[in-house]
Every structure is written in C-alpha cells, then in structure tokens.
Design an enzyme around this catalytic site. Structure first.
Site, PDB file in Angstrom:
ATOM      1  N   SER A 129       0.853  -3.761  -2.378  1.00 38.85           N
ATOM      2  CA  SER A 129       0.530  -4.837  -1.444  1.00 38.85           C
ATOM      3  C   SER A 129      -0.951  -4.784  -1.125  1.00 38.85           C
ATOM      4  O   SER A 129      -1.551  -3.701  -1.073  1.00 38.85           O
ATOM      5  CB  SER A 129       1.336  -4.695  -0.146  1.00 38.85           C
ATOM      6  OG  SER A 129       0.912  -5.641   0.814  1.00 38.85           O
ATOM      7  N   TYR A 142       3.855   0.139   6.995  1.00 36.96           N
ATOM      8  CA  TYR A 142       3.906  -0.597   5.727  1.00 36.96           C
ATOM      9  C   TYR A 142       2.622  -0.368   4.925  1.00 36.96           C
ATOM     10  O   TYR A 142       2.675  -0.070   3.725  1.00 36.96           O
ATOM     11  CB  TYR A 142       4.109  -2.087   6.000  1.00 36.96           C
ATOM     12  CG  TYR A 142       4.290  -2.920   4.751  1.00 36.96           C
ATOM     13  CD1 TYR A 142       5.478  -2.885   4.037  1.00 36.96           C
ATOM     14  CD2 TYR A 142       3.262  -3.741   4.279  1.00 36.96           C
ATOM     15  CE1 TYR A 142       5.654  -3.648   2.886  1.00 36.96           C
ATOM     16  CE2 TYR A 142       3.425  -4.506   3.137  1.00 36.96           C
ATOM     17  CZ  TYR A 142       4.615  -4.456   2.444  1.00 36.96           C
ATOM     18  OH  TYR A 142       4.784  -5.203   1.304  1.00 36.96           O
TER      19      TYR A 142
END
Length: 267
Positions: A129, A142
């Site tokens: 990501s 995250y």
C-alpha cells in the site's frame, strides 16, 4: 505453456479484479478465500485458504500444485484494513492485522518458494500500500504492517534471485473496494481525547476510498509486471497526489512533511 497464477484474497476487490483480468489473458488462475463456498460469481476457481493458519496455507498450495503441477506467479493480495488511535486499538486487533497483512504473506511465500526453486523460476508480487510508505494518523497499524512487508520483499528478492525467482512490491493507493467497510474501526469513544479528530479523519479516509479509482488499474499494472523479465523492486499505482506524497516525503524536511499531513487531515 499457460502460466499458473495463485492470488490470495481473490474473491473481491483488487484480488478479484486481478484474477478476472489475468483469466481473460488466458492465464490459469486460482484465487483464495476463507469461505469459497459462499462465493458464487467467480469466473476462476477459488480455493479455501486462511493466511493466518499455516496448515491452511500448506493445504492450499499443495492443492494448486496437484491440480496444475506448478505455481508460476504468486500474488500476495489478502489483507485487511484497520483504523483508530493507537492508544485505543485493542492489542488483539493489532496482532490480527499483522497476522493477515504481514505474517500471512510470509507464510504463503515460505510455502511456495520450494516449488519455485524446483522449477528454477517464479514471480511473487506482494500487494502492499502507498500507506506503507507513510506514517499516517489513525492508520498507524495498517501503515506499519504494509511497510514491514515492503522491507521483507526487498531483502527476500536478494536471497532468491540466484534461483531464478523474482519478487516485487506493488503499492496501490485508494481504490473503490469494500475495504472501508470490512476493516476494523476502533470505536469512537464518547468524550475520548481522540473523539473529534479521529471521527473527522475517519470520514476523510472513507471518502477517499469511495471516490477511489477502478481496481482494474491495479490489474493492468500486475499484467505489465508479469510481462517484464526483470521487474523493478517497487511499483506504485494510484492517484497522482498519492504517489507524489511519497516523493515529497523523500525530499522535504521531516517536520515540514508532518505539517502537510496534519493539515490534510485537519489535525
């Protein structure tokens, strides 16, 4: 000979888009899902796999090998989102996120690498990501789990290069998927010190996903990587400003960049 592709988390979102795109390009595609029997609209086979369970991983890998004799491409896509003030996120949710986003992909790579070494060929694409390049407020866990996978990939590709195996990272930005609805949200606690800033940031994050690009863009980049005999270490795909944010972090002083991020989230 058609190449055999295994995609973890292939029942929805980015994984499904990649699988459908490669299926149309005449690859032999297998996706995975924790509950494949509940998925009725997949155009490629889905195999049961829970990346948090090593036995489940081994069983799934062996099933693909028994069906097709080889695994040419692994796309480590299974992952979950998580948001919240670090102080208030339950520790078990933090561990679960790392089990899925970090330890899970490692387990799948460990299970696939012996087959790829036997073949003297293989490609692993780890879907990370853009958040993995940035310490983002209320997305700390995250960002950390995806950033850790980026670094593992950098190291592992040097360890296996002599076996004819290529490994690369592909970091998407915000895409229109269900991740905003399926991720763990630490609850907004009434009168918490974080109630207002976290609530406002959560709305901004969900808005970004809802207005995100078509996940087929990620699938197209995956196909380009597969066609490249010598893939780069890192790829990014997403909106211009999201990719620019990584460049700005490299060139700006730390506190200047921090101020830009805080202004963006109105903190």
């Amino acid at each position: 000979m058609k190449k055999v592709v295994l995609i973890t988390g292939g029942s929805s979102g980015i994984g499904k888009a990649i699988g459908e795109y490669l299926h149309q390009k005449e690859f032999i595609v297998y996706g995975t899902s924790r509950n494949p029997e509940q998925i009725t609209n997949s155009i490629f086979p889905l195999i049961a796999l829970d990346v948090r369970n090593l036995e489940s991983i081994q069983t799934a890998i062996q099933k693909v090998i028994s069906l097709s004799g080889r695994i040419d491409i692994l796309i480590n896509n299974a992952g979950v989102g998580i948001t919240g003030p670090l102080e208030e996120i339950p520790m078990n949710e933090i561990k679960n996120n790392f089990e899925t986003n970090f330890f899970g992909p490692i387990g799948v790579m460990q299970a696939v690498l012996p087959q790829m070494r036997t073949q003297n060929s293989g490609l692993i694409i780890n879907i990370t990501s853009i958040a993995g390049y940035l310490g983002l407020p209320y997305r700390s866990v995250y960002s950390a789990s995806k950033g850790a996978l980026e670094l593992i990939t950098e190291a592992l590709r040097m360890e296996v290069k002599s076996f004819g195996i290529q490994i690369t990272n592909l970091a998407p930005g915000d895409f229109a998927t269900k991740i905003a609805y399926s991720r763990f949200h630490a609850p907004l606690i009434k009168n918490s010190a974080y109630e207002i800033p976290y609530g406002n940031t959560l709305k901004t994050m969900d808005k970004h996903v809802d207005s995100g690009s078509n996940p087929n863009e990620v699938a197209e980049v995956v196909f380009q990587i597969i066609q490249n005999p010598s893939p780069k270490i890192h790829y990014k795909v997403g909106a211009f400003m999201q990719k620019l944010s990584i460049v700005l972090k490299r060139i700006l002083p730390d506190k200047t960049y921090e101020k830009i991020i805080m202004n963006h989230y109105k903190l």
